[in-house]
Scaffold this motif. Structure first.
Motif, PDB file in Angstrom:
ATOM      1  N   LEU A  51     -50.968 -62.045  46.758  1.00  0.00           N
ATOM      2  CA  LEU A  51     -52.426 -62.157  46.654  1.00  0.00           C
ATOM      3  C   LEU A  51     -52.882 -63.169  45.617  1.00  0.00           C
ATOM      4  O   LEU A  51     -53.838 -63.894  45.838  1.00  0.00           O
ATOM      5  CB  LEU A  51     -53.020 -60.802  46.264  1.00  0.00           C
ATOM      6  CG  LEU A  51     -52.796 -59.673  47.239  1.00  0.00           C
ATOM      7  CD1 LEU A  51     -53.439 -58.404  46.705  1.00  0.00           C
ATOM      8  CD2 LEU A  51     -53.352 -60.031  48.581  1.00  0.00           C
ATOM      9  N   GLY A  52     -52.262 -63.176  44.452  1.00  0.00           N
ATOM     10  CA  GLY A  52     -52.781 -63.957  43.340  1.00  0.00           C
ATOM     11  C   GLY A  52     -51.985 -65.191  42.981  1.00  0.00           C
ATOM     12  O   GLY A  52     -52.259 -65.818  41.968  1.00  0.00           O
ATOM     13  N   LEU A  53     -51.008 -65.538  43.789  1.00  0.00           N
ATOM     14  CA  LEU A  53     -50.173 -66.703  43.513  1.00  0.00           C
ATOM     15  C   LEU A  53     -50.633 -67.867  44.382  1.00  0.00           C
ATOM     16  O   LEU A  53     -50.637 -67.760  45.616  1.00  0.00           O
ATOM     17  CB  LEU A  53     -48.705 -66.385  43.817  1.00  0.00           C
ATOM     18  CG  LEU A  53     -47.705 -67.499  43.568  1.00  0.00           C
ATOM     19  CD1 LEU A  53     -47.564 -67.767  42.068  1.00  0.00           C
ATOM     20  CD2 LEU A  53     -46.354 -67.125  44.152  1.00  0.00           C
ATOM     21  N   ALA A  54     -51.040 -68.960  43.765  1.00  0.00           N
ATOM     22  CA  ALA A  54     -51.435 -70.145  44.517  1.00  0.00           C
ATOM     23  C   ALA A  54     -50.174 -70.816  45.072  1.00  0.00           C
ATOM     24  O   ALA A  54     -49.277 -71.173  44.313  1.00  0.00           O
ATOM     25  CB  ALA A  54     -52.202 -71.103  43.619  1.00  0.00           C
ATOM     26  N   ALA A  70     -50.904 -69.180  50.937  1.00  0.00           N
ATOM     27  CA  ALA A  70     -51.135 -67.785  50.572  1.00  0.00           C
ATOM     28  C   ALA A  70     -52.628 -67.456  50.568  1.00  0.00           C
ATOM     29  O   ALA A  70     -53.462 -68.255  50.975  1.00  0.00           O
ATOM     30  CB  ALA A  70     -50.510 -67.503  49.212  1.00  0.00           C
ATOM     31  N   VAL A  71     -52.949 -66.283  50.073  1.00  0.00           N
ATOM     32  CA  VAL A  71     -54.333 -65.829  49.965  1.00  0.00           C
ATOM     33  C   VAL A  71     -55.065 -66.629  48.897  1.00  0.00           C
ATOM     34  O   VAL A  71     -56.177 -67.101  49.114  1.00  0.00           O
ATOM     35  CB  VAL A  71     -54.375 -64.318  49.632  1.00  0.00           C
ATOM     36  CG1 VAL A  71     -55.792 -63.857  49.366  1.00  0.00           C
ATOM     37  CG2 VAL A  71     -53.736 -63.509  50.753  1.00  0.00           C
ATOM     38  N   ALA A  72     -54.454 -66.785  47.730  1.00  0.00           N
ATOM     39  CA  ALA A  72     -55.089 -67.461  46.598  1.00  0.00           C
ATOM     40  C   ALA A  72     -55.357 -68.928  46.909  1.00  0.00           C
ATOM     41  O   ALA A  72     -54.566 -69.599  47.569  1.00  0.00           O
ATOM     42  CB  ALA A  72     -54.197 -67.344  45.368  1.00  0.00           C
ATOM     43  N   GLN A  73     -56.484 -69.413  46.404  1.00  0.00           N
ATOM     44  CA  GLN A  73     -56.917 -70.789  46.642  1.00  0.00           C
ATOM     45  C   GLN A  73     -56.730 -71.692  45.425  1.00  0.00           C
ATOM     46  O   GLN A  73     -57.099 -72.852  45.469  1.00  0.00           O
ATOM     47  CB  GLN A  73     -58.387 -70.801  47.044  1.00  0.00           C
ATOM     48  CG  GLN A  73     -58.672 -70.003  48.294  1.00  0.00           C
ATOM     49  CD  GLN A  73     -57.994 -70.596  49.495  1.00  0.00           C
ATOM     50  OE1 GLN A  73     -58.258 -71.731  49.885  1.00  0.00           O
ATOM     51  NE2 GLN A  73     -57.094 -69.841  50.091  1.00  0.00           N
ATOM     52  N   GLY A  74     -56.214 -71.137  44.321  1.00  0.00           N
ATOM     53  CA  GLY A  74     -56.035 -71.931  43.117  1.00  0.00           C
ATOM     54  C   GLY A  74     -57.313 -72.081  42.309  1.00  0.00           C
ATOM     55  O   GLY A  74     -57.348 -72.777  41.315  1.00  0.00           O
ATOM     56  N   ALA A 134     -65.110 -66.998  42.253  1.00  0.00           N
ATOM     57  CA  ALA A 134     -65.469 -66.095  43.353  1.00  0.00           C
ATOM     58  C   ALA A 134     -64.507 -66.293  44.537  1.00  0.00           C
ATOM     59  O   ALA A 134     -63.953 -67.377  44.717  1.00  0.00           O
ATOM     60  CB  ALA A 134     -66.896 -66.374  43.799  1.00  0.00           C
ATOM     61  N   PRO A 135     -64.303 -65.246  45.332  1.00  0.00           N
ATOM     62  CA  PRO A 135     -63.385 -65.347  46.479  1.00  0.00           C
ATOM     63  C   PRO A 135     -63.751 -66.481  47.436  1.00  0.00           C
ATOM     64  O   PRO A 135     -64.917 -66.662  47.790  1.00  0.00           O
ATOM     65  CB  PRO A 135     -63.542 -63.984  47.157  1.00  0.00           C
ATOM     66  CG  PRO A 135     -63.970 -63.057  46.071  1.00  0.00           C
ATOM     67  CD  PRO A 135     -64.848 -63.892  45.189  1.00  0.00           C
ATOM     68  N   LEU A 136     -62.722 -67.234  47.832  1.00  0.00           N
ATOM     69  CA  LEU A 136     -62.857 -68.352  48.768  1.00  0.00           C
ATOM     70  C   LEU A 136     -61.798 -68.232  49.856  1.00  0.00           C
ATOM     71  O   LEU A 136     -60.822 -67.507  49.695  1.00  0.00           O
ATOM     72  CB  LEU A 136     -62.641 -69.683  48.038  1.00  0.00           C
ATOM     73  CG  LEU A 136     -63.564 -70.041  46.889  1.00  0.00           C
ATOM     74  CD1 LEU A 136     -63.034 -71.260  46.140  1.00  0.00           C
ATOM     75  CD2 LEU A 136     -64.955 -70.310  47.425  1.00  0.00           C
ATOM     76  N   GLY A 137     -61.929 -69.005  50.907  1.00  0.00           N
ATOM     77  CA  GLY A 137     -60.901 -69.062  51.954  1.00  0.00           C
ATOM     78  C   GLY A 137     -60.585 -67.695  52.519  1.00  0.00           C
ATOM     79  O   GLY A 137     -61.442 -67.020  53.074  1.00  0.00           O
ATOM     80  N   ARG A 138     -59.356 -67.248  52.352  1.00  0.00           N
ATOM     81  CA  ARG A 138     -58.923 -65.931  52.822  1.00  0.00           C
ATOM     82  C   ARG A 138     -59.253 -64.806  51.842  1.00  0.00           C
ATOM     83  O   ARG A 138     -59.183 -63.632  52.182  1.00  0.00           O
ATOM     84  CB  ARG A 138     -57.412 -65.940  53.061  1.00  0.00           C
ATOM     85  CG  ARG A 138     -56.984 -66.899  54.123  1.00  0.00           C
ATOM     86  CD  ARG A 138     -55.479 -66.930  54.247  1.00  0.00           C
ATOM     87  NE  ARG A 138     -55.101 -68.153  54.928  1.00  0.00           N
ATOM     88  CZ  ARG A 138     -53.972 -68.772  54.772  1.00  0.00           C
ATOM     89  NH1 ARG A 138     -53.058 -68.295  53.959  1.00  0.00           N
ATOM     90  NH2 ARG A 138     -53.710 -69.865  55.427  1.00  0.00           N
ATOM     91  N   GLU A 139     -59.600 -65.164  50.621  1.00  0.00           N
ATOM     92  CA  GLU A 139     -59.853 -64.167  49.583  1.00  0.00           C
ATOM     93  C   GLU A 139     -60.997 -63.198  49.896  1.00  0.00           C
ATOM     94  O   GLU A 139     -60.914 -62.019  49.520  1.00  0.00           O
ATOM     95  CB  GLU A 139     -60.102 -64.847  48.236  1.00  0.00           C
ATOM     96  CG  GLU A 139     -58.886 -65.538  47.684  1.00  0.00           C
ATOM     97  CD  GLU A 139     -59.188 -66.379  46.463  1.00  0.00           C
ATOM     98  OE1 GLU A 139     -58.265 -66.582  45.648  1.00  0.00           O
ATOM     99  OE2 GLU A 139     -60.345 -66.840  46.300  1.00  0.00           O
TER     100      GLU A 139
END
Length: 168
Positions: free
Chosen positions: A11-14, A27-31, A35-40
């Motif tokens: 979840l939290g690893l770019a 992955a889920v994280a966008q770097g 605020a949540p972006l992309g898949r977040e």
């Protein structure tokens, strides 16, 4: 009692992918620690649902970043705060090149509690860095124990989670 969420990527690893300079992520994280972006946003909605429905005993098991790690997620460290603390355990895959642990994205407030990863990319399986995880639940106490192991079974990290307090 326990709700284990298995996901193919942490979840939290770019995990950047593609041409340098382009914002592609596996992955889920966008770097971006905001605020949540992309898949977040989908993960944020799931975490919010778990909190508001008072669902306890959740943890995440993830893989496919070619190292092993234990991370604790805490809303006080996060940009998105509408969730309860939880753990994520990462291992695998076996018999593949190993890679360094990349940067964490602060959207969900991860803290790397344990990591074993090489310093270089695509380290041969013959050089080690091959991992797997093991989960056991004690039938009497209900405690859930996660062990991150080396390829030969050596325990590298152990975390015991108590029922109702999984995020602590």
């Amino acid at each position: 009692m326990w709700k284990v969420i298995a996901a193919d990527l942490p979840l939290g690893l770019a995990v950047p992918d593609g041409v340098e300079g382009r914002a592609n992520f596996e992955a889920v994280a966008q770097g971006d620690p905001g605020a949540p972006l992309g898949r977040e946003p989908q993960i944020a909605e799931l975490l919010r649902f778990v909190k508001h429905r008072r669902i306890t005993g959740t943890l995440w098991l993830t893989a496919d970043v070619h190292h092993t790690s234990a991370r604790h997620y805490e809303p006080s460290r996060a940009a998105f705060k509408d969730f309860e603390p939880f753990w994520e355990f990462v291992s695998g895959p076996l018999n593949a090149g190993a890679f360094p642990a990349g940067a964490l994205d602060g959207t969900f407030g991860p803290n790397r509690v344990f990591v074993k990863a090489p310093a270089a990319s695509n380290v041969s399986p013959a050089q080690g860095y091959q991992f797997f995880g093991e989960v056991g639940i004690d039938g009497d106490s209900g405690e859930l124990t996660v062990r991150l192991r080396e390829w030969d079974g050596t325990v590298l990290f152990t975390q015991v989670l108590r029922p109702g307090l999984a995020g602590q």
